[in-house]
Design a protein around this motif. Structure first.
Motif, PDB file in Angstrom:
ATOM      1  N   SER A  73      25.194 -15.744  -1.043  1.00 26.41           N
ATOM      2  CA  SER A  73      24.214 -14.860  -1.642  1.00 26.41           C
ATOM      3  C   SER A  73      23.856 -15.493  -2.896  1.00 26.41           C
ATOM      4  N   ILE A  74      22.550 -15.680  -2.973  1.00 24.83           N
ATOM      5  CA  ILE A  74      21.918 -16.026  -4.349  1.00 24.83           C
ATOM      6  C   ILE A  74      20.963 -14.816  -4.792  1.00 24.83           C
ATOM      7  N   LYS A  75      20.907 -14.449  -6.025  1.00 23.47           N
ATOM      8  CA  LYS A  75      19.932 -13.383  -6.559  1.00 23.47           C
ATOM      9  C   LYS A  75      19.979 -13.565  -7.878  1.00 23.47           C
ATOM     10  N   ALA A  76      18.990 -13.005  -8.846  1.00 25.99           N
ATOM     11  CA  ALA A  76      18.834 -13.096 -10.140  1.00 25.99           C
ATOM     12  C   ALA A  76      18.363 -11.864 -10.685  1.00 25.99           C
TER      13      ALA A  76
ATOM     14  N   HIS B 222      12.406 -18.560  -4.316  1.00 30.01           N
ATOM     15  CA  HIS B 222      13.390 -19.673  -4.135  1.00 30.01           C
ATOM     16  C   HIS B 222      14.587 -19.108  -3.397  1.00 30.01           C
ATOM     17  N   TYR B 223      15.030 -17.791  -3.233  1.00 31.44           N
ATOM     18  CA  TYR B 223      16.301 -17.378  -2.937  1.00 31.44           C
ATOM     19  C   TYR B 223      16.766 -18.122  -1.529  1.00 31.44           C
ATOM     20  N   LEU B 224      15.879 -18.098  -0.663  1.00 28.74           N
ATOM     21  CA  LEU B 224      16.367 -18.888   0.530  1.00 28.74           C
ATOM     22  C   LEU B 224      16.745 -20.436   0.614  1.00 28.74           C
TER      23      LEU B 224
ATOM     24  N   LEU C 112      12.523 -16.302  -9.511  1.00 26.91           N
ATOM     25  CA  LEU C 112      13.507 -17.164  -8.607  1.00 26.91           C
ATOM     26  C   LEU C 112      13.380 -16.598  -7.359  1.00 26.91           C
ATOM     27  N   ALA C 113      13.116 -15.236  -7.174  1.00 28.27           N
ATOM     28  CA  ALA C 113      13.109 -14.639  -5.797  1.00 28.27           C
ATOM     29  C   ALA C 113      12.503 -15.515  -4.696  1.00 28.27           C
TER      30      ALA C 113
ATOM     31  N   ARG D 172      19.789 -21.041  -1.064  1.00 30.62           N
ATOM     32  CA  ARG D 172      20.848 -20.437  -0.219  1.00 30.62           C
ATOM     33  C   ARG D 172      21.315 -21.463   1.008  1.00 30.62           C
TER      34      ARG D 172
ATOM     35  N   THR E  23      24.680 -14.776  -9.003  1.00 35.20           N
ATOM     36  CA  THR E  23      23.774 -14.001  -9.952  1.00 35.20           C
ATOM     37  C   THR E  23      23.239 -14.940 -10.871  1.00 35.20           C
TER      38      THR E  23
ATOM     39  N   ASP F 111      28.891 -15.194  -3.880  1.00 37.90           N
ATOM     40  CA  ASP F 111      27.872 -14.390  -4.475  1.00 37.90           C
ATOM     41  C   ASP F 111      27.408 -14.842  -5.953  1.00 37.90           C
TER      42      ASP F 111
END
Ligand code: MG
Length: 160
Positions: free
Chosen positions: A132-135, A112-114, A109-110, A117, A101, A99
């Protein structure tokens, strides 16, 4: 016998600099500036590497890949990650999940999340639902809010 679980935490910061590519999670993210560092300065992979090393109590990225080593100049962080993953497998650990952040004011960045990942999942040879990658931004507060640089945190769980 109960499984041997190990949790690890990693943290990484790099400053922005013009004329550099922005590499995050092993992929280039379009932006006006990139992160500056001895390697490709991929804050996502550096935080992940530190979390993996932390879970194994194997020190930190700086002790394994010193920024004073000229042979590591400009190295792709994916190569450093591959080496740490070899250590993980040698110790018979499996990666349960990750996970991450990112803390950045820009770019967004949203979208580019997928992509990130999928890239990290490929590098770690696990399914994308384990990564999981989020910002978040800092609401324009501090050095992140001023756009001076970017931070990343990573948590990992290993099991054997
Ligand atoms: Mg770093």
């Amino acid at each position: 016998m109960a499984k041997d679980f190990r949790i690890g935490h990693g943290f990484d910061v790099h400053r922005f600099r013009r004329g550099r590519k922005l590499m995050l999670g092993g992929v280039e993210i379009p932006h006006t500036r990139g992160l500056y560092g001895h390697s490709d300065a991929d804050a996502v992979l550096h935080a992940l590497i530190n979390a993996l090393l932390g879970a194994m109590a194997e020190g930190d990225i700086g002790s394994h890949f010193p920024d004073t080593d000229p042979s590591l100049k400009g190295i792709a962080s994916s190569k450093m990650l591959a080496e740490v993953l070899r250590t993980m497998r040698r110790k018979r650990f499996k990666l349960v999940n990750v996970d991450i952040t990112l803390v950045a004011q820009a770019p967004k960045l949203a979208p580019h999340y997928l992509t990130m990942r999928k890239s990290v999942a490929g590098l770690c040879n696990v399914r994308v639902d384990r990564i999981s990658i989020k910002a978040t931004t800092t609401e324009r507060l501090g050095w992140v809010g001023a756009g001076k640089g970017m931070a990343a945190t990573a948590l990992v769980l290993l099991a054997r």
